[in-house]
Design a protein around this motif. Structure first.
Motif, mmCIF file in Angstrom:
data_model
loop_
_atom_site.group_PDB
_atom_site.id
_atom_site.type_symbol
_atom_site.label_atom_id
_atom_site.label_comp_id
_atom_site.label_asym_id
_atom_site.label_seq_id
_atom_site.Cartn_x
_atom_site.Cartn_y
_atom_site.Cartn_z
ATOM 1 N N SER A 1 0.796 -1.227 -0.114
ATOM 2 C CA SER A 1 0.594 -0.069 0.023
ATOM 3 C C SER A 1 0.743 1.188 -0.039
ATOM 4 O O SER A 1 0.337 1.983 -0.359
ATOM 5 C CB SER A 1 -1.071 -0.140 1.177
ATOM 6 O OG SER A 1 -0.773 0.127 2.563
ATOM 7 N N ALA A 2 2.267 1.403 0.863
ATOM 8 C CA ALA A 2 2.766 2.248 0.127
ATOM 9 C C ALA A 2 2.992 2.668 -0.728
ATOM 10 O O ALA A 2 3.393 3.886 -1.132
ATOM 11 C CB ALA A 2 4.086 2.136 1.476
ATOM 12 N N ARG A 3 3.337 1.856 -1.870
ATOM 13 C CA ARG A 3 3.910 2.329 -3.482
ATOM 14 C C ARG A 3 2.184 2.163 -4.121
ATOM 15 O O ARG A 3 3.038 2.134 -5.393
ATOM 16 C CB ARG A 3 4.917 1.108 -3.417
ATOM 17 C CG ARG A 3 6.201 1.036 -3.228
ATOM 18 C CD ARG A 3 7.270 0.122 -3.850
ATOM 19 N NE ARG A 3 6.462 -1.204 -3.604
ATOM 20 C CZ ARG A 3 6.501 -2.058 -2.937
ATOM 21 N NH1 ARG A 3 7.078 -2.464 -1.896
ATOM 22 N NH2 ARG A 3 5.817 -3.394 -3.322
ATOM 23 N N ASP A 4 1.240 1.965 -3.655
ATOM 24 C CA ASP A 4 0.678 2.152 -4.084
ATOM 25 C C ASP A 4 -0.438 3.308 -4.423
ATOM 26 O O ASP A 4 -0.064 4.672 -4.116
ATOM 27 C CB ASP A 4 -1.105 2.303 -3.106
ATOM 28 C CG ASP A 4 -2.160 2.121 -4.629
ATOM 29 O OD1 ASP A 4 -2.102 2.288 -5.304
ATOM 30 O OD2 ASP A 4 -3.255 0.763 -3.670
ATOM 31 N N PRO A 5 0.121 3.361 -6.432
ATOM 32 C CA PRO A 5 -0.371 5.272 -6.931
ATOM 33 C C PRO A 5 -1.054 5.629 -6.966
ATOM 34 O O PRO A 5 -1.063 7.198 -6.576
ATOM 35 C CB PRO A 5 0.087 5.107 -8.557
ATOM 36 C CG PRO A 5 -0.177 3.368 -8.340
ATOM 37 C CD PRO A 5 0.169 2.590 -6.773
ATOM 38 N N VAL A 6 -2.423 4.854 -6.603
ATOM 39 C CA VAL A 6 -3.151 5.881 -5.872
ATOM 40 C C VAL A 6 -3.419 6.516 -4.556
ATOM 41 O O VAL A 6 -4.224 7.236 -4.777
ATOM 42 C CB VAL A 6 -5.263 4.944 -6.041
ATOM 43 C CG1 VAL A 6 -6.163 5.473 -5.576
ATOM 44 C CG2 VAL A 6 -4.791 3.905 -6.854
ATOM 45 N N LEU A 7 -2.823 5.600 -3.390
ATOM 46 C CA LEU A 7 -3.047 6.807 -2.220
ATOM 47 C C LEU A 7 -1.702 7.228 -2.511
ATOM 48 O O LEU A 7 -1.307 8.260 -1.571
ATOM 49 C CB LEU A 7 -1.965 5.304 -1.464
ATOM 50 C CG LEU A 7 -3.425 4.006 -1.027
ATOM 51 C CD1 LEU A 7 -2.283 2.775 -0.869
ATOM 52 C CD2 LEU A 7 -4.511 4.945 -0.247
ATOM 53 N N GLU A 8 -1.114 7.539 -3.147
ATOM 54 C CA GLU A 8 0.674 8.257 -3.073
ATOM 55 C C GLU A 8 -0.446 9.397 -3.932
ATOM 56 O O GLU A 8 -0.150 10.418 -3.148
ATOM 57 C CB GLU A 8 1.497 7.912 -4.293
ATOM 58 C CG GLU A 8 2.423 6.772 -3.686
ATOM 59 C CD GLU A 8 3.393 6.769 -4.987
ATOM 60 O OE1 GLU A 8 4.104 6.482 -6.055
ATOM 61 O OE2 GLU A 8 4.082 5.536 -4.240
ATOM 62 N N LYS A 9 -0.771 9.297 -5.384
ATOM 63 C CA LYS A 9 -1.946 10.347 -5.736
ATOM 64 C C LYS A 9 -2.586 11.087 -4.310
ATOM 65 O O LYS A 9 -2.702 12.515 -3.884
ATOM 66 C CB LYS A 9 -3.275 10.072 -6.597
ATOM 67 C CG LYS A 9 -3.200 11.000 -7.482
ATOM 68 C CD LYS A 9 -2.003 12.710 -7.837
ATOM 69 C CE LYS A 9 -1.709 12.179 -9.220
ATOM 70 N NZ LYS A 9 -0.922 12.719 -9.532
ATOM 71 N N GLY A 10 -3.230 9.949 -3.919
ATOM 72 C CA GLY A 10 -4.580 11.281 -2.683
ATOM 73 C C GLY A 10 -3.713 12.136 -1.606
ATOM 74 O O GLY A 10 -4.137 12.467 -1.341
ATOM 75 N N ARG A 11 -2.621 11.167 -1.557
ATOM 76 C CA ARG A 11 -1.128 11.806 -0.176
ATOM 77 C C ARG A 11 -0.860 13.403 -1.227
ATOM 78 O O ARG A 11 -0.543 14.775 -0.577
ATOM 79 C CB ARG A 11 -0.592 11.273 0.081
ATOM 80 C CG ARG A 11 -1.151 9.951 1.157
ATOM 81 C CD ARG A 11 0.465 8.841 1.613
ATOM 82 N NE ARG A 11 0.269 8.136 1.821
ATOM 83 C CZ ARG A 11 0.113 6.515 1.751
ATOM 84 N NH1 ARG A 11 0.928 6.256 0.330
ATOM 85 N NH2 ARG A 11 -0.470 5.275 1.757
ATOM 86 N N GLU A 12 -0.978 13.115 -2.164
ATOM 87 C CA GLU A 12 -0.280 13.682 -2.903
ATOM 88 C C GLU A 12 -1.050 15.100 -2.156
ATOM 89 O O GLU A 12 -1.182 16.306 -2.598
ATOM 90 C CB GLU A 12 0.189 14.323 -4.472
ATOM 91 C CG GLU A 12 0.372 15.336 -5.274
ATOM 92 C CD GLU A 12 0.156 14.624 -6.519
ATOM 93 O OE1 GLU A 12 0.762 16.315 -7.268
ATOM 94 O OE2 GLU A 12 0.909 14.372 -6.766
#
Length: 147
Positions: free
Chosen positions: A5-16
C-alpha cells in the motif's frame, strides 16, 4: 501500513492531493463547498438520498411554483423525512405562499448548475466533445444514457 500500500499509485496521488490542500479553508460563500456538503449529507443518509434523487428526477416536470412547493412538502417535510428540524423549518418557510416563486427559481437554477457536474451534454455532439476533453485530460468516466 504494508509495503504494497505504501507504493500504491492511487494512495500516493491521494496523499499528494491532501498535502496540497492542507491548510486551505474554503470561503463561506464557496458554492462548491456547499454543493459538496449537500452531497455528503445526502450520501450518508439513505432516506435523504432517496428523497433528494427522486425530487431532482421529477423536478424538470414541475411547471409551476406551487407544484415545486407541493413536491418539497411531499419529499422533505413529511413526518417520516429524516431531516433535522431546523432544515424542515427553513424548507417550510421557503415553500410558503409568499416565498414559493423565489424558492422554485433558486431550486431550478441550482439543480441545473449542479447537474452539469454529472451530465456530459444535452445531445450527442455536446456529450462527445466533453467526453473527448475528459479523456484527453487523462480522466476516466462512466456513461449512462438518460431519458
Amino acid at each position: 501500513m504494508d509495503a504494497v500500500s505504501a507504493r500504491d499509485p492511487v494512495l500516493e496521488k491521494g496523499r499528494e492531493i491532501f498535502d496540497r490542500i492542507k491548510g486551505d479553508r474554503p470561503s463561506l460563500f464557496d458554492r462548491k463547498q456547499w454543493e459538496g456538503r449537500v452531497m455528503d449529507a445526502a450520501m450518508r443518509d439513505p432516506d435523504v438520498k432517496v428523497r433528494l434523487f427522486r425530487f431532482v428526477d421529477v423536478f424538470p416536470s414541475l411547471a409551476t411554483s406551487s407544484l415545486v412547493a407541493e413536491h418539497v412538502r411531499e419529499y422533505f417535510l413529511a413526518r417520516d423525512a429524516a431531516l433535522p428540524p431546523i432544515v424542515k423549518r427553513v424548507l417550510s418557510g421557503a415553500v410558503s405562499l409568499p416565498a414559493a416563486g423565489m424558492t422554485a427559481s433558486l431550486l431550478r437554477r441550482n439543480i441545473l448548475r449542479f447537474s452539469r457536474h454529472f451530465i456530459a451534454g444535452e445531445n450527442l455532439e455536446d456529450a462527445m466533445a466533453n467526453l473527448r476533453r475528459i479523456w484527453a485530460e487523462g480522466r476516466n468516466v462512466t456513461v449512462d444514457l438518460l431519458g
